[in-house]
Scaffold this motif. Structure first.
Motif: not given
Length: 322
Positions: A220, A232, A290, A292, A316
């Motif tokens: 990532a 992450i 997180c 993503m 991310f």
């Protein structure tokens, strides 16, 4: 039926020479499909660019990519700078320009004009020696030197239907006109028997090469430079996607994270400040998670002005390996 007739007449006109077909002055490689999105054209285009850059014959030559630049705001022929925005040039061309600084990336709906400009020395320091055409299999006015057509493993064309009832934008028989076919997003292992069955299902000619590819992801990376890499390693994840099919990414991430929320947008979605506010609300509701997204979504998110600083810390994307 009407759509099928129109497509058949169009292809008949080009095949029989009733409509003019042109060739570029340099070798061209077309990467396309016969379905609406989701086959992995961008990763495979990047794979081809990587192979060209690694080869002895092409590494020191001038390589170019020509794309339509879907949903871009700019008009006509445009060279895409390395820091070009998805808003102006399209998410896929902007992504490739950023990842391949030695490759010239251009956009033009008129592929004949685009190829001509890319081979002219007046447009740039040196004309292109080879051009990779992104999504040009249906652009019959230009005949590519090599045509590579992609088919999604989970959406075989032999079980699909033409628009609007299915995902096909071209006749399945057009697969037989490809110089090579790649079955994409395959499981990690296919035995020889299944590979043979796929050739039969797709109706390919005996001499047509059929390749098989799988999706794999790199580590990532942050969407914004302010991101905190510690996020992450969170165990919980909010997944944000604006692509045709996020199933491979979900499968990959579910091995590491518990996906507690999915936020889905349409393919090539243009993110707004309102969308980014929704993402900011999601992290407030899930303070240990997180966020993503995909590489193409990241490219479009960077065009949004005044993104919340806390969102930048936790956002991310997963790059696809070439």
């Amino acid at each position: 039926m009407l759509y099928r007739i129109v497509l058949a007449l169009r292809h008949f006109s080009y095949d029989k020479g009733l409509k003019k077909v042109r060739h570029a002055s340099v070798p061209t490689v077309c990467v396309g499909n016969i379905t609406v999105g989701g086959t992995g054209k961008t990763p495979h285009t990047e794979m081809i660019l990587g192979k060209l850059l690694e080869s002895d014959n092409w590494a020191c030559r001038h390589i170019a990519v020509l794309s339509r630049g879907y949903k871009r705001r700019s008009k006509g022929f445009q060279l895409v700078p390395r820091d070009g925005s998805a808003l102006l040039y399209g998410d896929e061309p902007a992504q490739m320009a950023h990842k391949f600084p030695s490759v010239t990336v251009a956009v033009d709906k008129n592929r004949i004009r685009g190829c001509k400009k890319l081979t002219e020395t007046g447009t740039q320091e040196k004309g292109a020696d080879v051009i990779v055409l992104d999504d040009a299999f249906q652009y019959r006015k230009l005949a590519a030197t090599v045509s590579i057509v992609l088919v999604d493993y989970s959406h075989p064309v032999n079980k699909d239907h033409l628009l609007p009832w299915g995902r096909l934008r071209d006749l399945p028989s057009r697969l037989r006109k490809a110089d090579a076919v790649i079955l994409t997003k395959c499981p990690p292992y296919l035995d020889e028997g299944e590979k043979t069955q796929w050739r039969i299902r797709l109706g390919l000619k005996a001499e047509q090469p059929l390749f098989f590819s799988s999706v794999s992801y790199a580590a990532a990376e942050p969407v914004f430079p302010e991101a905190d890499p510690h996020y992450i390693y969170a165990r919980r994840l909010v997944l944000v996607t604006g692509i045709a099919n996020d199933a491979p990414l979900r499968s990959h991430l579910s091995d590491t994270y518990k996906i507690i929320r999915r936020m889905e947008f349409g393919d090539h979605h243009r993110y707004t400040r309102g969308d980014m506010h929704k993402l900011a609300s999601a992290i407030r509701e899930n303070p240990t998670a997180c966020l993503m997204t995909t590489e193409k979504d990241a490219q479009r998110m960077r065009d949004v002005k005044k993104v919340d600083d806390k969102l930048k810390l936790r956002l991310f994307y997963m790059p696809v390996n070439r």
